[in-house]
Design an enzyme around this catalytic site. Structure first.
Site, PDB file in Angstrom:
ATOM      1  N   ARG A   1     -46.751  41.217  -4.805  1.00 55.81           N
ATOM      2  CA  ARG A   1     -47.025  40.481  -3.565  1.00 55.81           C
ATOM      3  C   ARG A   1     -47.869  41.338  -2.608  1.00 55.81           C
ATOM      4  O   ARG A   1     -47.670  41.336  -1.402  1.00 55.81           O
ATOM      5  CB  ARG A   1     -45.721  40.048  -2.875  1.00 55.81           C
ATOM      6  CG  ARG A   1     -44.846  39.147  -3.702  1.00 55.81           C
ATOM      7  CD  ARG A   1     -45.490  37.797  -3.997  1.00 55.81           C
ATOM      8  NE  ARG A   1     -44.621  37.017  -4.863  1.00 55.81           N
ATOM      9  CZ  ARG A   1     -44.678  37.065  -6.208  1.00 55.81           C
ATOM     10  NH1 ARG A   1     -45.564  37.830  -6.803  1.00 55.81           N
ATOM     11  NH2 ARG A   1     -43.859  36.340  -6.941  1.00 55.81           N
TER      12      ARG A   1
ATOM     13  N   SER B   1     -40.638  31.151  -0.366  1.00 54.87           N
ATOM     14  CA  SER B   1     -39.773  32.330  -0.448  1.00 54.87           C
ATOM     15  C   SER B   1     -40.037  33.231   0.751  1.00 54.87           C
ATOM     16  O   SER B   1     -41.163  33.693   0.946  1.00 54.87           O
ATOM     17  CB  SER B   1     -40.032  33.093  -1.742  1.00 54.87           C
ATOM     18  OG  SER B   1     -39.728  32.298  -2.861  1.00 54.87           O
TER      19      SER B   1
ATOM     20  N   GLU C   1     -41.861  38.141   3.203  1.00 51.41           N
ATOM     21  CA  GLU C   1     -43.166  37.844   2.621  1.00 51.41           C
ATOM     22  C   GLU C   1     -44.165  37.369   3.676  1.00 51.41           C
ATOM     23  O   GLU C   1     -45.296  37.819   3.699  1.00 51.41           O
ATOM     24  CB  GLU C   1     -43.049  36.801   1.504  1.00 51.41           C
ATOM     25  CG  GLU C   1     -42.546  37.347   0.189  1.00 51.41           C
ATOM     26  CD  GLU C   1     -42.846  36.410  -0.978  1.00 51.41           C
ATOM     27  OE1 GLU C   1     -43.827  35.651  -0.891  1.00 51.41           O
ATOM     28  OE2 GLU C   1     -42.089  36.438  -1.958  1.00 51.41           O
TER      29      GLU C   1
END
Length: 342
Positions: free
Chosen positions: A168, A242, A338
């Site tokens: 990520r 998420s 995130e």
């Protein structure tokens, strides 16, 4: 107002972020041509303003009004560029809807992106976040990206090595690459396609359908069905997917945790580290389905924080901090969000 640069002031951003947070931008420009970026960064009045590059708004949390200029990347276009012995090369402009682009590649008979179906956002966000799901990450099918560099007022192409992809993560989230604006992305899709069923839940869902040799479209349809079952539609319930990254710990840390928590969900990584399931950690701390003010944790998936209606960015931040504190107190693991907080 110059027709090439239709900048609007005190522009509402609520419909442009999937959390549905009410906030406004001091100035806003919908970017439909690369030349508009050249103009913005060549103008003394505009170049001095703080900039926020906005795509689909699915990976940010607005905590206040933005005091500068929002550059909403709406560049459009997609094409099959070429083929060689091993790959088909497809390119899409940064403003293209990601899921629609994936479906378009499948309609061209090109497999490779199907595991990333139904991920919200735009094509331009894919390499920034190195988006991934169901056993596939952007870097696995990435070829190159075209970026606009405000420091030189020019565009250039970057390959995978230059993008420094991580979990990520990419150069576009680092200090030396955060200023770069993605214009388009090129993907290398395999000519000898094979279904990627490494992710156990996906493999099981395909098997339950009695499909021995699934097509790329069948894999995509299965992924879409799983995501729709587990995750809320941002058009119905505000969310950014998420909210936390799955934390990566050393093998020794994981072993110590397993002694205390034998049911700990973990996945071995090639380098010997272990990736823990953030959703499981949150669920075990009792947060699934709980609310804190107008923000809450989605009842079907503890990894997703939601706007139950009228939540402010501060409400979501408070919820996230409370979850982080509980998980760290119980497991000694710090969850990393995130979304980007603005």
């Amino acid at each position: 107002m110059h027709p090439q640069f239709p900048i609007q002031y005190q522009f509402p951003l609520q419909s442009l972020n999937t959390f549905g947070i009410a906030a406004s931008a001091h100035a806003y420009l919908r970017v439909t041509k690369t030349e508009q970026l050249l103009g913005v960064f060549a103008d003394a009045a505009w170049v001095s303003l703080p900039k926020l590059v906005l795509g689909g708004g699915s990976n940010l949390l607005l905590t206040k009004d933005f005091p500068g200029l929002v550059l909403h990347i709406a560049l459009q276009g997609r094409e099959v560029l070429a083929s060689d012995e091993h790959h088909h090369y497809v390119r899409a402009a940064a403003g293209e809807n990601w899921h629609e682009f994936v479906q378009w590649t499948l309609a061209q008979g090109l497999g490779g992106l199907e595991n990333l179906s139904l991920i919200p956002g735009t094509v331009g966000a894919a390499p920034i976040q190195n988006i991934g799901a169901y056993g596939l990450e952007t870097k696995d099918v990435f070829h190159s990206v075209t970026v606009f560099d405000p420091s030189t007022s020019s565009t250039r192409t970057m390959d995978a090595a230059a993008c420094r992809f991580g979990y990520r993560d990419s150069i576009f989230k680092q200090d030396d690459g955060r200023h770069l604006i993605i214009v388009d992305v090129c993907f290398a899709l395999p000519k000898q396609w094979q279904p990627n069923l490494r992710y156990a839940e996906l493999a099981q869902a395909v098997a339950e359908q009695g499909i021995a040799a699934p097509s790329a479209q069948q894999v995509a349809d299965t992924v879409i069905a799983i995501r729709r079952r587990k995750l809320p539609d941002p058009a119905v319930i505000g969310n950014a997917g998420s909210f936390f990254k799955n934390p990566v710990v050393t093998g020794a840390q994981c072993a110590a945790l397993l002694e205390r928590f034998p049911a700990l969900v973990h996945h071995a990584q090639p380098d010997g580290s272990e990736k823990l399931a953030a959703g499981w950690l949150i669920d075990q701390c009792g947060w699934k389905g709980r609310n804190l003010g107008a923000a809450g944790v989605y009842p079907k998936q503890a990894l997703v924080l939601v706007n139950n209606g009228g939540a402010q960015g501060a409400d979501v931040v408070a919820l996230a901090r409370a979850i982080q504190a509980d998980v760290q107190a119980r497991y000694g693991v710090l969850l990393e969000p995130e979304p980007v907080f603005i």
